[in-house]
Design a protein around this motif. Structure first.
Motif, PDB file in Angstrom:
ATOM      1  N   MET B  69       0.824  -1.211   0.000  1.00 50.86           N
ATOM      2  CA  MET B  69       0.000   0.000   0.000  1.00 50.86           C
ATOM      3  C   MET B  69       0.857   1.259   0.000  1.00 50.86           C
ATOM      4  SD  MET B  69      -2.840   1.275   2.760  1.00 50.86           S
ATOM      5  CE  MET B  69      -3.063  -0.369   3.282  1.00 50.86           C
ATOM      6  N   THR B  70       1.881   1.263   0.837  1.00 49.27           N
ATOM      7  CA  THR B  70       2.752   2.440   0.920  1.00 49.27           C
ATOM      8  C   THR B  70       3.448   2.692  -0.414  1.00 49.27           C
ATOM      9  OG1 THR B  70       3.063   2.273   3.308  1.00 49.27           O
ATOM     10  CG2 THR B  70       4.821   3.347   2.053  1.00 49.27           C
ATOM     11  N   GLU B  71       3.957   1.625  -1.030  1.00 50.45           N
ATOM     12  CA  GLU B  71       4.631   1.785  -2.326  1.00 50.45           C
ATOM     13  C   GLU B  71       3.639   2.332  -3.363  1.00 50.45           C
ATOM     14  OE1 GLU B  71       7.297  -2.065  -1.123  1.00 50.45           O
ATOM     15  OE2 GLU B  71       5.965  -2.235  -2.854  1.00 50.45           O
ATOM     16  N   LYS B  72       2.419   1.841  -3.274  1.00 54.25           N
ATOM     17  CA  LYS B  72       1.415   2.251  -4.256  1.00 54.25           C
ATOM     18  C   LYS B  72       1.014   3.727  -4.108  1.00 54.25           C
ATOM     19  CE  LYS B  72      -1.171  -1.511  -5.242  1.00 54.25           C
ATOM     20  NZ  LYS B  72      -2.357  -2.390  -5.157  1.00 54.25           N
ATOM     21  N   ILE B  73       0.898   4.139  -2.857  1.00 57.68           N
ATOM     22  CA  ILE B  73       0.549   5.557  -2.623  1.00 57.68           C
ATOM     23  C   ILE B  73       1.659   6.455  -3.171  1.00 57.68           C
ATOM     24  CG2 ILE B  73       0.138   7.330  -0.869  1.00 57.68           C
ATOM     25  CD1 ILE B  73      -0.964   5.021   0.940  1.00 57.68           C
ATOM     26  N   LEU B  74       2.904   6.053  -2.892  1.00 52.75           N
ATOM     27  CA  LEU B  74       4.023   6.870  -3.365  1.00 52.75           C
ATOM     28  C   LEU B  74       4.159   6.795  -4.882  1.00 52.75           C
ATOM     29  CD1 LEU B  74       6.627   6.176  -0.525  1.00 52.75           C
ATOM     30  CD2 LEU B  74       5.135   8.157  -0.808  1.00 52.75           C
ATOM     31  N   GLY B  86      13.588   1.651  -1.489  1.00 56.17           N
ATOM     32  CA  GLY B  86      14.938   2.161  -1.683  1.00 56.17           C
ATOM     33  C   GLY B  86      15.032   3.217  -2.763  1.00 56.17           C
ATOM     34  N   GLU B  87      14.046   3.247  -3.658  1.00 53.63           N
ATOM     35  CA  GLU B  87      14.061   4.286  -4.698  1.00 53.63           C
ATOM     36  C   GLU B  87      13.753   5.646  -4.083  1.00 53.63           C
ATOM     37  OE1 GLU B  87      12.301   3.743  -8.714  1.00 53.63           O
ATOM     38  OE2 GLU B  87      11.605   1.826  -7.900  1.00 53.63           O
ATOM     39  N   ASN B  88      14.416   6.666  -4.587  1.00 52.79           N
ATOM     40  CA  ASN B  88      14.097   8.030  -4.169  1.00 52.79           C
ATOM     41  C   ASN B  88      13.208   8.662  -5.219  1.00 52.79           C
ATOM     42  OD1 ASN B  88      15.695   8.452  -1.667  1.00 52.79           O
ATOM     43  ND2 ASN B  88      17.371   7.880  -3.029  1.00 52.79           N
ATOM     44  N   VAL B  89      12.066   9.171  -4.802  1.00 52.48           N
ATOM     45  CA  VAL B  89      11.142   9.751  -5.768  1.00 52.48           C
ATOM     46  C   VAL B  89      10.624  11.106  -5.279  1.00 52.48           C
ATOM     47  CG1 VAL B  89      10.345   7.614  -6.839  1.00 52.48           C
ATOM     48  CG2 VAL B  89       9.237   8.410  -4.732  1.00 52.48           C
ATOM     49  N   TRP B  90      10.340  11.948  -6.247  1.00 48.64           N
ATOM     50  CA  TRP B  90       9.689  13.224  -5.929  1.00 48.64           C
ATOM     51  C   TRP B  90       8.181  12.983  -5.911  1.00 48.64           C
ATOM     52  CZ3 TRP B  90      12.041  17.430  -4.196  1.00 48.64           C
ATOM     53  CH2 TRP B  90      13.423  17.561  -4.443  1.00 48.64           C
ATOM     54  N   VAL B  91       7.574  13.289  -4.805  1.00 48.01           N
ATOM     55  CA  VAL B  91       6.131  13.075  -4.703  1.00 48.01           C
ATOM     56  C   VAL B  91       5.406  14.412  -4.579  1.00 48.01           C
ATOM     57  CG1 VAL B  91       6.417  10.825  -3.592  1.00 48.01           C
ATOM     58  CG2 VAL B  91       6.098  12.857  -2.183  1.00 48.01           C
ATOM     59  N   GLY B 192      -5.210   7.068   0.447  1.00 42.64           N
ATOM     60  CA  GLY B 192      -4.463   7.171  -0.800  1.00 42.64           C
ATOM     61  C   GLY B 192      -3.613   8.415  -0.951  1.00 42.64           C
ATOM     62  N   GLU B 193      -3.762   9.360  -0.027  1.00 41.00           N
ATOM     63  CA  GLU B 193      -3.053  10.638  -0.180  1.00 41.00           C
ATOM     64  C   GLU B 193      -1.702  10.630   0.536  1.00 41.00           C
ATOM     65  OE1 GLU B 193      -5.385  14.028   0.851  1.00 41.00           O
ATOM     66  OE2 GLU B 193      -6.793  13.722  -0.807  1.00 41.00           O
ATOM     67  N   VAL B 194      -0.946  11.721   0.286  1.00 46.21           N
ATOM     68  CA  VAL B 194       0.327  11.945   0.970  1.00 46.21           C
ATOM     69  C   VAL B 194       0.176  13.160   1.868  1.00 46.21           C
ATOM     70  CG1 VAL B 194       2.744  12.609   0.688  1.00 46.21           C
ATOM     71  CG2 VAL B 194       1.720  10.940  -0.873  1.00 46.21           C
ATOM     72  N   LEU B 195       0.379  12.949   3.156  1.00 43.96           N
ATOM     73  CA  LEU B 195       0.289  14.038   4.121  1.00 43.96           C
ATOM     74  C   LEU B 195       1.626  14.142   4.841  1.00 43.96           C
ATOM     75  CD1 LEU B 195      -2.613  14.663   6.638  1.00 43.96           C
ATOM     76  CD2 LEU B 195      -0.263  14.735   7.411  1.00 43.96           C
ATOM     77  N   LEU B 196       2.227  15.319   4.792  1.00 41.09           N
ATOM     78  CA  LEU B 196       3.470  15.548   5.526  1.00 41.09           C
ATOM     79  C   LEU B 196       3.214  16.591   6.590  1.00 41.09           C
ATOM     80  CD1 LEU B 196       6.088  15.648   2.608  1.00 41.09           C
ATOM     81  CD2 LEU B 196       5.357  13.696   3.978  1.00 41.09           C
ATOM     82  N   GLY B 197       3.901  16.450   7.694  1.00 39.39           N
ATOM     83  CA  GLY B 197       3.732  17.407   8.780  1.00 39.39           C
ATOM     84  C   GLY B 197       5.024  17.593   9.540  1.00 39.39           C
ATOM     85  N   THR B 198       5.185  18.767  10.137  1.00 44.78           N
ATOM     86  CA  THR B 198       6.409  19.045  10.890  1.00 44.78           C
ATOM     87  C   THR B 198       6.286  18.501  12.303  1.00 44.78           C
ATOM     88  OG1 THR B 198       5.547  21.170  11.596  1.00 44.78           O
ATOM     89  CG2 THR B 198       6.930  21.145   9.624  1.00 44.78           C
ATOM     90  N   ASP B 199       5.829  17.288  12.411  1.00 42.84           N
ATOM     91  CA  ASP B 199       5.687  16.671  13.722  1.00 42.84           C
ATOM     92  C   ASP B 199       5.815  15.165  13.515  1.00 42.84           C
ATOM     93  OD1 ASP B 199       4.200  17.494  16.637  1.00 42.84           O
ATOM     94  OD2 ASP B 199       4.155  15.390  16.034  1.00 42.84           O
ATOM     95  N   SER B 200       6.565  14.543  14.384  1.00 40.69           N
ATOM     96  CA  SER B 200       6.857  13.124  14.165  1.00 40.69           C
ATOM     97  C   SER B 200       5.607  12.255  14.256  1.00 40.69           C
ATOM     98  CB  SER B 200       7.900  12.640  15.167  1.00 40.69           C
ATOM     99  OG  SER B 200       7.426  12.830  16.478  1.00 40.69           O
TER     100      SER B 200
END
Lengths: 254, 509
Positions: B69-74, B86-91, B192-200
């Motif tokens: 699932m994680t690979e698919k979202i990315l 291991g791949e680096n991707v721009w998301v 299915g989305e990507v959410l980033l936050g400045t909190d662990s």
């Protein structure tokens, strides 16, 4: 990078680093080099504090073309396994905003303020000081675990540390160290080797040769190569690196 | 590059551990979509066909990769057909969240790097939530909220949950409280989305079947300006939790059990996927507790497959279309852990590490000074309902000061309005009052991370605390010599009633 101007002491190559004329010692250097090894010139440059003109000139003259050839020399500060970000910079100091230069310096004065005093009788930053006498931090496994606070690598860098040598890192701390260019997060190839170091040992980190030398115990250890992260840290963080390498446009207006 | 997985080799009676690249296994959950407003419910982009290719992929010239699932979202977020760990991707980032502790620094970097008059990449995708240091007289803390406000005004940020009147949080209708719980309650967490936050603890949102992880100020500053982030695709460790959940266990027990098993670095640089019949039976808040603490195992993110429970929770919360994705049957997992949940017992994490696991009953001689129920991990409505259940069952009064800090304004309202099942219509707040707890405080991160000296319930003395929060490192709740026992709300409430670390079965059975 959150800090004011940075001069990263770099030489054009490892051999050049060894042959390079020694920069005139700054006061900080003098404090850190009670034992001066012959083969490893002290190229440690203070980031937070003002650079002396001579040191700045030496840093500029050494150029920055070749990656990861820096050498850091000084006293080591040794901590244990699973040092979390609360111990590196306690949450009460997170009101300090790293992108403000005066608060950046203040963060440095609180570096490692969260270490329990019983286990760590010697503070990383002496009371009343803004920066640390220790140039290199040595730690165990999972260094920097816990929160995503960028204040953690910033506090270490602001206090004057240039490298952490640990067995392994927590992901976000490692990434923040690289993104900010504050400290080199380096790993030893031998698990547990860090336990042979004590706070106050005089050590040298030689990135070009991927070695870590403890002069006090006369032992030498292999470092895992820092790889692609090296040039990013050397440039001063991801933004500086991206500009330097043309990945993003240079700022039109400063 | 810095991971340490040595502890992953440990064994345990409660579960079986199949190491290394266990292919396939139970296809988790349904791929069918739920009800609701999603326009293309069944369509999944960037997904390989789960059916086996009739010919070897190399002979067809089209390599299709089974993905987690994680690979698919990315993959979706980077517009790639397939990805390998291991791949680096721009998301492309769907939501960026920041708060009062890391927001000002992030804004500082954004301004420095993109210019004083730069605009954020998308004013509707930035969510700014003051929550950490709110009810304090600390001037710098107050200033930091002012910095957020100025920035949100200047950038016309759509989702800014402001607070101006610190004397009465209820006078601030926009104010929510703890960011991770607010993100869920306000509909910013979507499958299915990507959410980033400045909190662990941003990984909390993985409960919705999305990729969510914590980042630093510099990375967040970059996202603010570009909407993109460079991410390394993590391998996935799968945790199969099966069996009926005993009535004395909560999701907190499960995640403490897991962290105790794999250690605080056991999932460093990895994704943790939670599947199995137990996980399917959990409500959304319990799933959040599970995902919230993956960072305590070093995890990059945690995910729970979206299902009807997820879709129902989201109804009426968001108008954004979303597409859930699921691990392929042939997806490759870094390793598999299996737990029979019906055999587990209530656990705590002893000082000073979240992986310092012990059974609650093994710690029954540990005398405590206080109990704290709150935070993103343990301050949600379900957490307080659980605590109330224990108080109700005992009919007794607490023996140590018991502090209650609802995560958000919505949780606070629930405490004063929702009837506790089996109580004859009493609310949590009534039960807490009868049990002699402190009055529920203003919603915020509170003393979970210590904070300024005047923070409510901060440990300013070297005391012993049982807490429903997430970390027990030295100094975490204020005092460096303080001792924190992490526990479920059941265990915390039971411990409050006895003054010792207590197994909740003493009251619930």
């Amino acid at each position: 990078m959150a800090a004011a101007p940075t001069a990263v002491a770099t030489a054009a190559g490892a051999s050049t680093a060894v042959l390079a004329p020694r920069p005139a010692p700054t006061s900080a250097l003098l404090r850190r080099t009670q034992v001066t090894p012959r083969r490893h010139p002290a190229l440690k440059c203070r980031r937070a504090g003002p650079l002396t003109p001579k040191a700045a000139a030496a840093a500029a003259a050494s150029g920055g073309s070749s990656p990861s050839s820096a050498v850091f020399h000084g006293e080591a500060f040794v901590v244990g396994d699973n040092i979390d970000t609360d111990q590196i910079i306690p949450a009460e100091h997170l009101t300090l905003v790293p992108s403000k230069p005066d608060e950046y310096r203040k963060l440095g004065s609180f570096a490692f303020a969260g270490l329990p005093s019983a286990a760590y009788p010697t503070p990383f930053v002496a009371p009343g000081e803004e920066s640390s006498r220790y140039a290199v931090i040595i730690g165990g496994a999972n260094f920097g675990c816990g929160s995503s606070r960028e204040h953690a690598p910033v506090a270490l860098g602001a206090a004057g540390a240039r490298a952490v040598v640990a067995e392994s890192y927590a992901r976000i701390f490692f990434r923040n160290s690289v993104a900010t260019g504050e400290v080199y997060p380096l790993e030893l190839t031998d698990a547990g080797a860090w336990k042979e170091c004590k706070t106050g040992d005089v050590v040298t980190v030689d990135l070009g040769n991927s070695v870590f030398i403890n002069h006090t115990s006369s032992k030498e250890y292999k470092l895992k190569p820092i790889g692609d992260a090296g040039p990013v840290i050397e440039a001063g963080g991801i933004f500086a690196y991206a500009r330097k390498t043309g990945m993003i446009a240079s700022k039109a207006a400063a | 590059m810095a991971s340490s997985v040595s502890a992953a080799a440990k064994a345990s009676a409660a579960f079986a551990h199949k190491k290394e690249l266990a292919a396939a296994a139970p296809a988790p959950t349904q791929h069918r979509a739920g009800s609701g407003r999603r326009s293309k419910p069944c369509r999944v982009r960037a997904v390989a066909s789960p059916a086996r290719a009739p010919r070897a992929p190399s002979s067809t010239g089209s390599v299709k990769t089974a993905m987690t699932m994680t690979e698919k979202i990315l993959a979706r977020a980077s517009e790639r057909a397939g990805l390998e760990p291991g791949e680096n991707v721009w998301v492309d980032v769907d939501v960026l969240m920041t708060h009062d502790v890391c927001g000002p620094g992030t804004i500082g970097i954004f301004k420095k790097e993109f210019g004083g008059d730069a605009k954020v990449w998308d004013r509707e995708k930035v969510v700014i939530i003051p929550d950490h240091y709110i009810f304090t007289s600390d001037e710098r803390a107050n200033r930091n909220v002012d910095i957020l406000r100025d920035f949100c005004m200047e950038q016309n940020i759509k989702y800014f949950y402001d607070i101006k009147d610190l004397s009465n949080f209820k006078a601030n209708p926009d104010y929510k409280g703890v960011c991770h719980v607010a993100l869920a309650q306000e509909g910013h967490c979507r499958p299915g989305e990507v959410l980033l936050g400045t909190d662990s603890h941003t990984c909390n949102a993985g409960a919705f079947g999305q990729f969510a992880t914590g980042i630093g100020n510099t990375d967040a500053g970059f996202v603010l300006g570009t909407g993109k982030a460079l991410l390394k695709v993590p391998p996935t460790i799968r945790f199969v939790l099966d069996g009926e959940m005993p009535p004395y266990l909560l999701a907190k027990d499960l995640i403490l059990q897991i962290i105790g098993e794999i250690s605080v670095s056991g999932a460093t640089y990895k994704s943790m996927e939670f599947v199995g019949s137990t996980v399917e039976s959990l409500n959304m808040e319990e799933r959040m507790t599970l995902c919230n603490m993956v960072i305590e195992a070093g995890g990059k993110n945690g995910v729970v497959p979206a299902d009807e429970t997820t879709f129902k929770y989201l109804e009426g919360k968001t108008s954004v279309d979303y597409e859930p994705v699921y691990s392929d049957a042939q997806a490759r997992f870094f390793s598999d852990y299996r737990f029979d949940v019906s055999k587990l017992e209530p656990v705590v994490a002893k000082p000073h590490s979240p992986d310092n696991r012990a059974l609650a009953r093994e710690c029954k001689d540990v005398k405590i000074d206080r109990v704290y129920i709150g935070s993103c991990t343990g301050g949600k409505t379900e957490d307080f309902l659980a605590a109330a259940k224990v108080f109700l069952a005992s009919g007794k009064k607490v023996k140590v000061p018991t502090f209650l800090v609802p995560a958000t304004q919505k949780v606070w309202m629930d405490l004063y309005s929702l009837p506790v099942p089996g109580s004859g219509g009493k609310t949590c707040s009534q039960i807490f009052e009868e049990a002699g707890c402190d009055t529920p405080a203003s919603p915020s991160c509170g003393a979970c991370l210590g904070g300024p000296r005047d923070t409510y319930a901060r440990m300013n003395e070297p005391m012993v605390c049982v807490s429903t929060t997430n970390r027990n490192f030295p100094g975490r709740m204020g005092h460096k010599e303080g001792q924190i026992y992490l526990a479920s709300p059941y265990t915390a409430a039971a411990s409050a009633l006895t003054g010792y670390v207590t197994d909740p079965r003493d009251f619930l059975m």
